[in-house]
Design a protein around this motif. Structure first.
Motif, PDB file in Angstrom:
ATOM      1  N   ASP A 191      93.949  91.340 -16.076  1.00  0.00           N
ATOM      2  CA  ASP A 191      93.714  92.675 -15.514  1.00  0.00           C
ATOM      3  C   ASP A 191      93.587  93.712 -16.621  1.00  0.00           C
ATOM      4  OD1 ASP A 191      93.902  91.678 -12.912  1.00  0.00           O
ATOM      5  OD2 ASP A 191      96.079  91.943 -12.877  1.00  0.00           O
ATOM      6  N   VAL A 192      94.493  93.627 -17.601  1.00  0.00           N
ATOM      7  CA  VAL A 192      94.451  94.566 -18.726  1.00  0.00           C
ATOM      8  C   VAL A 192      93.157  94.398 -19.501  1.00  0.00           C
ATOM      9  CG1 VAL A 192      95.577  95.270 -20.875  1.00  0.00           C
ATOM     10  CG2 VAL A 192      96.967  94.617 -18.900  1.00  0.00           C
ATOM     11  N   ALA A 193      92.770  93.139 -19.735  1.00  0.00           N
ATOM     12  CA  ALA A 193      91.542  92.872 -20.480  1.00  0.00           C
ATOM     13  C   ALA A 193      90.329  93.448 -19.766  1.00  0.00           C
ATOM     14  CB  ALA A 193      91.379  91.357 -20.683  1.00  0.00           C
ATOM     15  N   THR A 194      90.286  93.300 -18.429  1.00  0.00           N
ATOM     16  CA  THR A 194      89.163  93.834 -17.650  1.00  0.00           C
ATOM     17  C   THR A 194      89.096  95.342 -17.751  1.00  0.00           C
ATOM     18  OG1 THR A 194      89.264  91.987 -16.092  1.00  0.00           O
ATOM     19  CG2 THR A 194      88.169  94.005 -15.342  1.00  0.00           C
ATOM     20  N   LEU A 195      90.240  96.008 -17.590  1.00  0.00           N
ATOM     21  CA  LEU A 195      90.253  97.470 -17.625  1.00  0.00           C
ATOM     22  C   LEU A 195      89.927  97.995 -19.016  1.00  0.00           C
ATOM     23  CD1 LEU A 195      90.725 100.104 -16.125  1.00  0.00           C
ATOM     24  CD2 LEU A 195      93.169  99.877 -16.602  1.00  0.00           C
TER      25      LEU A 195
ATOM     26  N   THR B  26      92.536  89.363 -27.174  1.00  0.00           N
ATOM     27  CA  THR B  26      92.813  90.646 -27.823  1.00  0.00           C
ATOM     28  C   THR B  26      94.041  91.311 -27.215  1.00  0.00           C
ATOM     29  OG1 THR B  26      90.488  90.990 -28.373  1.00  0.00           O
ATOM     30  CG2 THR B  26      91.887  92.942 -28.308  1.00  0.00           C
ATOM     31  N   VAL B  27      94.157  91.243 -25.891  1.00  0.00           N
ATOM     32  CA  VAL B  27      95.347  91.798 -25.234  1.00  0.00           C
ATOM     33  C   VAL B  27      96.601  91.087 -25.731  1.00  0.00           C
ATOM     34  CG1 VAL B  27      96.530  92.149 -23.029  1.00  0.00           C
ATOM     35  CG2 VAL B  27      94.059  92.494 -23.193  1.00  0.00           C
ATOM     36  N   SER B  28      96.515  89.760 -25.877  1.00  0.00           N
ATOM     37  CA  SER B  28      97.652  88.992 -26.365  1.00  0.00           C
ATOM     38  C   SER B  28      98.038  89.421 -27.777  1.00  0.00           C
ATOM     39  CB  SER B  28      97.318  87.493 -26.349  1.00  0.00           C
ATOM     40  OG  SER B  28      98.375  86.739 -26.913  1.00  0.00           O
ATOM     41  N   ARG B  29      97.042  89.659 -28.619  1.00  0.00           N
ATOM     42  CA  ARG B  29      97.314  90.080 -29.992  1.00  0.00           C
ATOM     43  C   ARG B  29      98.012  91.441 -30.015  1.00  0.00           C
ATOM     44  NH1 ARG B  29      94.415  87.833 -34.367  1.00  0.00           N
ATOM     45  NH2 ARG B  29      93.270  85.950 -33.812  1.00  0.00           N
ATOM     46  N   VAL B  30      97.545  92.342 -29.189  1.00  0.00           N
ATOM     47  CA  VAL B  30      98.173  93.671 -29.126  1.00  0.00           C
ATOM     48  C   VAL B  30      99.597  93.556 -28.600  1.00  0.00           C
ATOM     49  CG1 VAL B  30      98.090  95.942 -28.020  1.00  0.00           C
ATOM     50  CG2 VAL B  30      95.986  94.887 -28.885  1.00  0.00           C
ATOM     51  N   SER B  31      99.774  92.754 -27.542  1.00  0.00           N
ATOM     52  CA  SER B  31     101.086  92.593 -26.929  1.00  0.00           C
ATOM     53  C   SER B  31     102.100  92.031 -27.907  1.00  0.00           C
ATOM     54  CB  SER B  31     100.972  91.669 -25.709  1.00  0.00           C
ATOM     55  OG  SER B  31     102.233  91.438 -25.137  1.00  0.00           O
ATOM     56  N   ASN B  32     101.651  91.152 -28.813  1.00  0.00           N
ATOM     57  CA  ASN B  32     102.547  90.508 -29.764  1.00  0.00           C
ATOM     58  C   ASN B  32     102.610  91.216 -31.108  1.00  0.00           C
ATOM     59  OD1 ASN B  32     103.435  88.164 -28.193  1.00  0.00           O
ATOM     60  ND2 ASN B  32     101.300  87.508 -28.306  1.00  0.00           N
ATOM     61  N   GLY B  33     101.967  92.392 -31.182  1.00  0.00           N
ATOM     62  CA  GLY B  33     102.037  93.169 -32.417  1.00  0.00           C
ATOM     63  C   GLY B  33     101.260  92.563 -33.568  1.00  0.00           C
ATOM     64  N   HIS B  34     100.230  91.786 -33.271  1.00  0.00           N
ATOM     65  CA  HIS B  34      99.440  91.152 -34.326  1.00  0.00           C
ATOM     66  C   HIS B  34      98.701  92.220 -35.120  1.00  0.00           C
ATOM     67  CE1 HIS B  34      96.553  88.517 -36.313  1.00  0.00           C
ATOM     68  NE2 HIS B  34      97.304  87.489 -35.942  1.00  0.00           N
ATOM     69  N   PRO B  35      98.743  92.140 -36.460  1.00  0.00           N
ATOM     70  CA  PRO B  35      98.127  93.198 -37.272  1.00  0.00           C
ATOM     71  C   PRO B  35      96.597  93.186 -37.267  1.00  0.00           C
ATOM     72  CG  PRO B  35      98.978  91.442 -38.679  1.00  0.00           C
ATOM     73  CD  PRO B  35      99.450  91.125 -37.287  1.00  0.00           C
TER      74      PRO B  35
ATOM     75  N   HIS C 199      92.960 101.501 -26.967  1.00  0.00           N
ATOM     76  CA  HIS C 199      92.355 101.266 -25.643  1.00  0.00           C
ATOM     77  C   HIS C 199      93.192 100.275 -24.839  1.00  0.00           C
ATOM     78  CE1 HIS C 199      88.777 103.657 -25.946  1.00  0.00           C
ATOM     79  NE2 HIS C 199      88.341 103.040 -27.025  1.00  0.00           N
ATOM     80  N   VAL C 200      93.659  99.214 -25.482  1.00  0.00           N
ATOM     81  CA  VAL C 200      94.460  98.205 -24.788  1.00  0.00           C
ATOM     82  C   VAL C 200      95.807  98.793 -24.361  1.00  0.00           C
ATOM     83  CG1 VAL C 200      95.665  95.993 -25.039  1.00  0.00           C
ATOM     84  CG2 VAL C 200      93.338  96.265 -25.946  1.00  0.00           C
ATOM     85  N   LEU C 201      96.450  99.533 -25.234  1.00  0.00           N
ATOM     86  CA  LEU C 201      97.727 100.148 -24.882  1.00  0.00           C
ATOM     87  C   LEU C 201      97.576 101.141 -23.736  1.00  0.00           C
ATOM     88  CD1 LEU C 201      99.244 100.727 -28.450  1.00  0.00           C
ATOM     89  CD2 LEU C 201      99.940  99.018 -26.762  1.00  0.00           C
TER      90      LEU C 201
ATOM     91  N   GLU D   8      98.309 102.313 -17.990  1.00  0.00           N
ATOM     92  CA  GLU D   8      97.631 102.618 -16.729  1.00  0.00           C
ATOM     93  C   GLU D   8      98.056 101.658 -15.616  1.00  0.00           C
ATOM     94  OE1 GLU D   8      94.737 104.261 -14.056  1.00  0.00           O
ATOM     95  OE2 GLU D   8      95.265 104.977 -16.061  1.00  0.00           O
ATOM     96  N   LEU D   9      98.159 100.382 -15.977  1.00  0.00           N
ATOM     97  CA  LEU D   9      98.450  99.356 -14.983  1.00  0.00           C
ATOM     98  C   LEU D   9      99.937  99.049 -14.846  1.00  0.00           C
ATOM     99  CD1 LEU D   9      95.598  96.830 -15.861  1.00  0.00           C
ATOM    100  CD2 LEU D   9      95.662  98.431 -13.941  1.00  0.00           C
ATOM    101  N   GLY D  10     100.733  99.587 -15.751  1.00  0.00           N
ATOM    102  CA  GLY D  10     102.151  99.251 -15.737  1.00  0.00           C
ATOM    103  C   GLY D  10     102.386  97.813 -16.151  1.00  0.00           C
ATOM    104  N   TYR D  11     101.576  97.347 -17.091  1.00  0.00           N
ATOM    105  CA  TYR D  11     101.655  95.947 -17.521  1.00  0.00           C
ATOM    106  C   TYR D  11     102.915  95.709 -18.341  1.00  0.00           C
ATOM    107  CZ  TYR D  11     100.628  91.683 -20.164  1.00  0.00           C
ATOM    108  OH  TYR D  11     100.699  90.447 -20.740  1.00  0.00           O
ATOM    109  N   ARG D  12     103.621  94.625 -18.029  1.00  0.00           N
ATOM    110  CA  ARG D  12     104.795  94.205 -18.789  1.00  0.00           C
ATOM    111  C   ARG D  12     104.556  92.793 -19.297  1.00  0.00           C
ATOM    112  NH1 ARG D  12     109.966  94.850 -15.167  1.00  0.00           N
ATOM    113  NH2 ARG D  12     110.924  94.295 -17.174  1.00  0.00           N
TER     114      ARG D  12
END
Length: 364
Positions: A37-41, A48-57, A66-68, A73-77
């Protein structure tokens, strides 16, 4: 970033923004927001969402923003359990302790939780009601079944003998209090002996012939260390060593000791092994008509916040519980990052004497 068709955050896309959280009509719980859902929005890939979520540099700053924004927006956890299984790290520290009722334990745990949070870690408490070897072993077993990266043991008894109390292998551990275990484990403790010596020297320097002592339980490591230092300081000064009175850290036990000391005509100075017992002792002396500090000087240990408001305000040894907690977290994270189950050695936090109105020269 993917081209062309990126949906701007704030605009629902394909129903994805309607999936997370609570509050759908009819009171049904909405489905959990997924990484897809995050990737679509955000108009990016799930990777890429996974990399952002895990703090990948390796993510461009504009893409990360944009991902954050889409996550907010979606309340993603992020699914921390799945991430932990993937990377072998839970960002959680287990804390085994015997009692949250004592001032030292509660303030140390508070400091551990605070400093762990600043490092991105949570804590899991494992209380032990009765401090026996079987119960401590049971706590170690429970810790081994939980998702923790390391653990801190707040222990005030000699239960960590290498032959009879094996710690879980391969898990970083820091021991609080029992600095005798420093040859085998990483230990953080207040310099108990130095604090007791400061208290006794203060009273001797005021001119008192000797110093009586109210100590804690016989099984307590802290009590033993302070009593040993009290005795050694008097012996080194060539002074008489009175028989110590035992308490249980409570004000009630200090009150009982105070009633006994009020009947000792040669008692002009008392070193009490914690502030709560000193409070009870002060009341007993008051009830027996022994004035403090004119007839008897009193020094406590801990410097709890209320000690400045005793009658009279209590001279006491200050323990820096916040620093103890900070060093515990620092040492356990060092072991995690260096993949070391144990870094033996004792790290002693200095004490300082806080002089207030409960001490004076004898017979002033």
């Amino acid at each position: 970033m993917n081209g062309g068709g990126r949906q701007q955050p704030g605009v629902p896309s394909g129903g994805g923004a309607q999936r997370g959280g609570w509050g759908v009509p009819g009171g049904r719980r909405k489905q959990r927001v997924s990484m897809a859902d995050v990737a679509t929005l955000a108009g990016v890939s799930s990777q890429t969402v996974s990399r952002v979520s895990n703090g990948h540099p390796g993510v461009v700053d504009s893409t990360r923003e944009h991902v954050l924004a889409a996550m907010r927006e979606l309340g993603y956890r992020p699914n921390s359990a799945a991430r932990a299984l993937r990377y072998g790290q839970f960002n959680t520290i287990g804390v085994i302790l015997f009692s949250l009722a004592s001032t030292g334990n509660s303030r140390t745990v508070e400091a551990i939780a605070t400093h762990a949070a600043t490092e991105g870690y949570a804590i899991t408490l494992i209380p032990v009601d009765v401090p026996t070897q079987d119960n401590v072993l049971g706590a170690f077993t429970r810790i081994g079944e939980l998702a923790v990266d390391a653990f801190i043991v707040i222990i005030d008894m000699h239960l960590l003998d290498a032959g009879t109390m094996p710690l879980p292998p391969g898990v970083p551990v820091v021991i609080v209090v029992d600095s005798d275990a420093g040859d085998r484990h990483s230990v953080v403790d207040t310099d108990q002996g130095d604090g007791a010596r400061r208290a006794v020297h203060h009273l001797l320097d005021l001119g008192h012939r000797t110093v009586w002592h109210v100590t804690g339980p016989r099984t307590s490591y802290v009590s033993q260390r302070r009593t040993q230092a009290w005795r050694a300081t008097l012996e080194e000064a060539g002074r008489p060593v009175p028989t110590p009175l035992y308490g249980d850290w409570s004000a009630a036990s200090g009150y009982v000791a105070g009633l006994a000391l009020a009947e000792e005509p040669g008692c002009t100075a008392v070193f009490v092994s914690n502030d709560e017992m000193a409070l009870g002792l002060l009341r007993a002396l008051h009830e027996r008509g022994r004035t403090v500090p004119d007839e008897i000087s009193v020094v406590g240990f801990d410097d709890i916040p209320d000690s400045a408001f005793f009658i009279p305000p209590l001279t006491t040894v200050h323990q820096d519980f916040a620093e103890v907690g900070r060093r515990c977290v620092e040492r356990v994270l060092l072991q995690i990052r260096e993949n070391q189950a144990s870094l033996p050695g004792a790290d002693l936090v200095p004490t300082r004497l806080v002089v207030r109105n409960s001490t004076a020269s004898p017979g002033r």
